[in-house]
Design a protein around this motif. Structure first.
Motif, PDB file in Angstrom:
ATOM      1  N   LYS A 199      42.436   0.056  -2.529  1.00 16.78           N
ATOM      2  CA  LYS A 199      42.235   1.140  -1.696  1.00 16.78           C
ATOM      3  C   LYS A 199      43.792   0.323  -0.651  1.00 16.78           C
ATOM      4  O   LYS A 199      44.411   1.686  -0.098  1.00 16.78           O
ATOM      5  CB  LYS A 199      41.708   1.899  -0.418  1.00 16.78           C
ATOM      6  N   GLU A 200      43.528  -0.370  -0.897  1.00 15.92           N
ATOM      7  CA  GLU A 200      45.099  -1.038   0.293  1.00 15.92           C
ATOM      8  C   GLU A 200      46.090  -1.461  -0.622  1.00 15.92           C
ATOM      9  O   GLU A 200      47.377  -2.040  -0.081  1.00 15.92           O
ATOM     10  CB  GLU A 200      44.220  -2.301   1.096  1.00 15.92           C
ATOM     11  N   GLY A 201      45.977  -1.064  -1.242  1.00 21.48           N
ATOM     12  CA  GLY A 201      46.954  -1.963  -2.791  1.00 21.48           C
ATOM     13  C   GLY A 201      46.999  -3.048  -3.239  1.00 21.48           C
ATOM     14  O   GLY A 201      48.314  -3.531  -3.618  1.00 21.48           O
ATOM     15  N   VAL A 202      45.822  -3.601  -3.407  1.00 20.14           N
ATOM     16  CA  VAL A 202      46.049  -4.850  -3.520  1.00 20.14           C
ATOM     17  C   VAL A 202      45.633  -5.128  -5.064  1.00 20.14           C
ATOM     18  O   VAL A 202      44.194  -4.360  -5.135  1.00 20.14           O
ATOM     19  CB  VAL A 202      44.822  -5.853  -2.904  1.00 20.14           C
ATOM     20  N   GLN A 203      46.098  -5.981  -6.059  1.00 19.02           N
ATOM     21  CA  GLN A 203      45.573  -6.169  -7.345  1.00 19.02           C
ATOM     22  C   GLN A 203      44.511  -6.952  -6.850  1.00 19.02           C
ATOM     23  O   GLN A 203      44.404  -8.055  -7.196  1.00 19.02           O
ATOM     24  CB  GLN A 203      46.373  -6.482  -8.341  1.00 19.02           C
ATOM     25  N   VAL A 204      42.742  -6.298  -8.017  1.00 20.49           N
ATOM     26  CA  VAL A 204      42.235  -6.731  -7.440  1.00 20.49           C
ATOM     27  C   VAL A 204      41.033  -6.269  -8.510  1.00 20.49           C
ATOM     28  O   VAL A 204      40.648  -6.373 -10.021  1.00 20.49           O
ATOM     29  CB  VAL A 204      40.524  -6.091  -6.894  1.00 20.49           C
ATOM     30  N   ARG A 205      41.084  -8.325  -9.266  1.00 17.18           N
ATOM     31  CA  ARG A 205      39.971  -7.964 -10.616  1.00 17.18           C
ATOM     32  C   ARG A 205      38.461  -8.658  -9.819  1.00 17.18           C
ATOM     33  O   ARG A 205      38.116  -9.868  -9.326  1.00 17.18           O
ATOM     34  CB  ARG A 205      39.896  -9.726 -11.258  1.00 17.18           C
ATOM     35  N   VAL A 206      36.559  -8.290 -10.214  1.00 17.73           N
ATOM     36  CA  VAL A 206      35.769  -8.608 -10.007  1.00 17.73           C
ATOM     37  C   VAL A 206      35.450  -9.439 -11.983  1.00 17.73           C
ATOM     38  O   VAL A 206      35.211  -8.886 -11.749  1.00 17.73           O
ATOM     39  CB  VAL A 206      34.614  -7.897  -9.688  1.00 17.73           C
ATOM     40  N   LEU A 207      34.621 -10.994 -11.030  1.00 20.99           N
ATOM     41  CA  LEU A 207      34.012 -11.652 -12.234  1.00 20.99           C
ATOM     42  C   LEU A 207      32.707 -12.065 -11.833  1.00 20.99           C
ATOM     43  O   LEU A 207      32.487 -11.938 -10.826  1.00 20.99           O
ATOM     44  CB  LEU A 207      34.830 -12.608 -12.453  1.00 20.99           C
ATOM     45  N   LEU A 208      31.516 -10.893 -12.582  1.00 19.29           N
ATOM     46  CA  LEU A 208      30.348 -11.255 -12.918  1.00 19.29           C
ATOM     47  C   LEU A 208      29.682 -12.534 -13.339  1.00 19.29           C
ATOM     48  O   LEU A 208      30.523 -13.042 -13.969  1.00 19.29           O
ATOM     49  CB  LEU A 208      29.463  -9.952 -13.124  1.00 19.29           C
ATOM     50  N   ALA A 209      28.592 -12.731 -12.519  1.00 21.31           N
ATOM     51  CA  ALA A 209      28.237 -14.056 -12.589  1.00 21.31           C
ATOM     52  C   ALA A 209      28.007 -14.757 -13.890  1.00 21.31           C
ATOM     53  O   ALA A 209      28.087 -15.019 -14.464  1.00 21.31           O
ATOM     54  CB  ALA A 209      26.658 -14.374 -11.733  1.00 21.31           C
ATOM     55  N   GLU A 210      27.607 -13.465 -14.604  1.00 24.03           N
ATOM     56  CA  GLU A 210      26.662 -13.513 -15.872  1.00 24.03           C
ATOM     57  C   GLU A 210      27.455 -13.635 -16.462  1.00 24.03           C
ATOM     58  O   GLU A 210      27.854 -13.652 -18.666  1.00 24.03           O
ATOM     59  CB  GLU A 210      26.015 -12.314 -15.603  1.00 24.03           C
ATOM     60  N   THR A 211      29.008 -13.306 -16.794  1.00 26.85           N
ATOM     61  CA  THR A 211      29.937 -13.009 -17.563  1.00 26.85           C
ATOM     62  C   THR A 211      30.923 -14.203 -17.517  1.00 26.85           C
ATOM     63  O   THR A 211      31.935 -14.435 -17.849  1.00 26.85           O
ATOM     64  CB  THR A 211      30.782 -11.549 -18.077  1.00 26.85           C
TER      65      THR A 211
END
Length: 199
Positions: free
Chosen positions: A71-83
């Motif tokens: 929401k604050e304009g940061v490019q975010v990547r989320v990695l889930l542990a299983e993948t």
């Protein structure tokens, strides 16, 4: 100064706070926002954020951070542990070039050795740190036992750790304290819900 509690005692504090009206979902929201505030203070020019999330409450805190950061304009990547193990093999995807990494993989329930997918995720966080990313751990660096401070092979080295409500024994144990980096204990409303006086 925050008091120190075991993992079981922390679970009981959360249960009691939930019964007193501070719902688990609100604690998670408060924790994620507190951690995000701390990360922003330490990495003011943050543009790219990598969050490595597990299936437990720490992962939930990480998802709150991801939402607020995006929401604050940061490019975010989320990695889930299983993948994470599969993503680590794909060097192009792994080379995200994060300014900061959030370790939201394992929480106070972890003990013993890292499983292969967890070890791969921790190794990825380590490589990002070597590239210059700031690593913020939620509650504790993944791969460390909350009560004993025992450190599993491949545990995360954090630059800072935000723990919530109370500190845990691992934050002061000889083997694990250095992995925590700078320690911050964030108030997420539990003490107030339980009617405790501020010290």
């Amino acid at each position: 100064m925050a008091k120190t509690v075991t993992a079981a005692e922390m679970k009981e504090r959360e249960r009691a706070a939930n019964e007193a009206g501070l719902l688990y979902i609100q604690m998670m929201e408060n924790a994620g926002r507190a951690a995000w505030k701390e990360l922003k203070a330490r990495v003011p020019a943050l543009r790219r954020l990598l969050i490595v999330a597990g299936k437990g409450n720490n992962g939930g805190d990480g998802f709150v951070m991801a939402r607020v950061a995006a929401k604050e304009g940061v490019q975010v990547r989320v990695l889930l542990a299983e993948t994470a193990a599969e993503i680590v093999r794909d060097t192009e995807q792994a080379a995200f070039g994060a300014d900061a990494v959030v370790d939201a993989l394992y929480g106070t329930g972890f003990h013993g050795e890292l499983r292969p997918d967890g070890a791969a995720a921790c190794a990825l966080m380590g490589r990002e740190r070597e590239r210059g990313a700031f690593v913020l751990a939620l509650d504790l660096p993944s791969g460390v036992s909350a009560d004993s401070g025992e450190v599993a092979e491949g545990a995360v080295q954090a630059d800072a750790t935000v723990t919530f409500d109370c500190t845990k024994p691992l934050h002061f144990a000889k083997a694990s304290k250095p992995l925590c980096g700078a320690l911050v204990c964030a108030d997420i409303g539990i003490g107030k819900a339980l009617g405790e006086r501020e010290t």
